[in-house]
Scaffold this active site. Structure first.
Site: not given
Length: 241
Positions: A132, A168
């Site tokens: 991330s 994501h």
């Protein structure tokens, strides 16, 4: 034993819940270690994006003990553990950067000169990776919820990789349209994206392979069509770990 050439594994995964512990290393972290070629791996975890939470450091350390790796932590709160961060990083085979606020991570790293130190480690063959925020940071930038639920674009990444990065891509509904809008507007250059569980392997500055620790989910490249001013997304071939 350093990697043969500068190597980055930028991901939307890497951790999983443990059977008897809070955390275990998933296949993506294991892949980063394998890429390093180390037989007695030394992994440096950097948790700046989540504020160097000591309880999470403990979970990461425990995950390391389960697989027999030496794990250390580069905490910047309240101060770095050394005056020579580059030398500290060069003692490791892999640097793994955790998720959280990429905007805060980049701001704190700038204060402590971490960008130059990480570049030195990368060029010396230390494998860089992360999830991330720990994926976006290696690129020119990407989209982030660092400022609130409405995604914004950051473009002050370390720029080791001359691309944008989306994370994501499948699990957060706003991510894909935000990346498309940023690429179409020219805010981000050609951009590589990952679904949860997927990672992008870069050798030098070339994206050479997409991998995934899950049976589903993929990776993508988004580029601007200059004739139409729109973003075009294509799926990448992906290897299941």
């Amino acid at each position: 034993m350093p990697a043969e050439q500068p190597t980055i594994l930028a991901t939307s995964g890497g951790y999983r819940a443990g059977l008897r512990t809070n955390l275990e290393f998933g296949a993506l972290v294991r892949e980063a270690v394998e890429l390093s070629g180390a037989t007695r791996p030394k992994l440096c975890h950097i948790g700046t994006a989540a504020g160097d939470q000591r309880w999470f450091n403990a979970d990461v350390s425990e995950a390391g003990r389960l697989v027999g790796w030496e794990v250390s932590h580069l905490n910047l709160f309240t101060m770095p553990p050394t005056t020579d961060i580059a030398a500290f990083l060069l003692e490791h085979d892999v640097v793994w950067v955790g998720g959280g606020s990429v905007a805060n991570l980049l701001a704190v790293w700038e204060v402590h000169g971490l960008g130059d130190a990480l570049r030195q480690a990368w060029q010396a063959g230390v494998v860089l990776g992360g999830v991330s925020a720990g994926s976006i940071c290696w690129h020119v930038g990407g989209t982030t919820d660092s400022f609130g639920p409405e995604l914004r674009v950051v473009t002050n990444g370390l720029g080791l990789l001359p691309y944008g990065n989306g994370v994501h891509h499948d699990s957060e509904a706003l991510r894909r349209p935000a990346i498309h809008a940023a690429v179409a507007a020219g805010e981000l250059p050609l951009t590589y994206c990952t679904d949860d569980g997927a990672g992008l392997l870069y050798r030098g500055t070339d994206m050479v392979e997409a991998v995934s620790e899950r049976r589903s989910g993929g990776a993508y490249v988004v580029r601007r069509d200059n004739s139409s001013g729109t973003a075009q997304e294509d799926s990448l071939d992906i290897r299941r770990l």
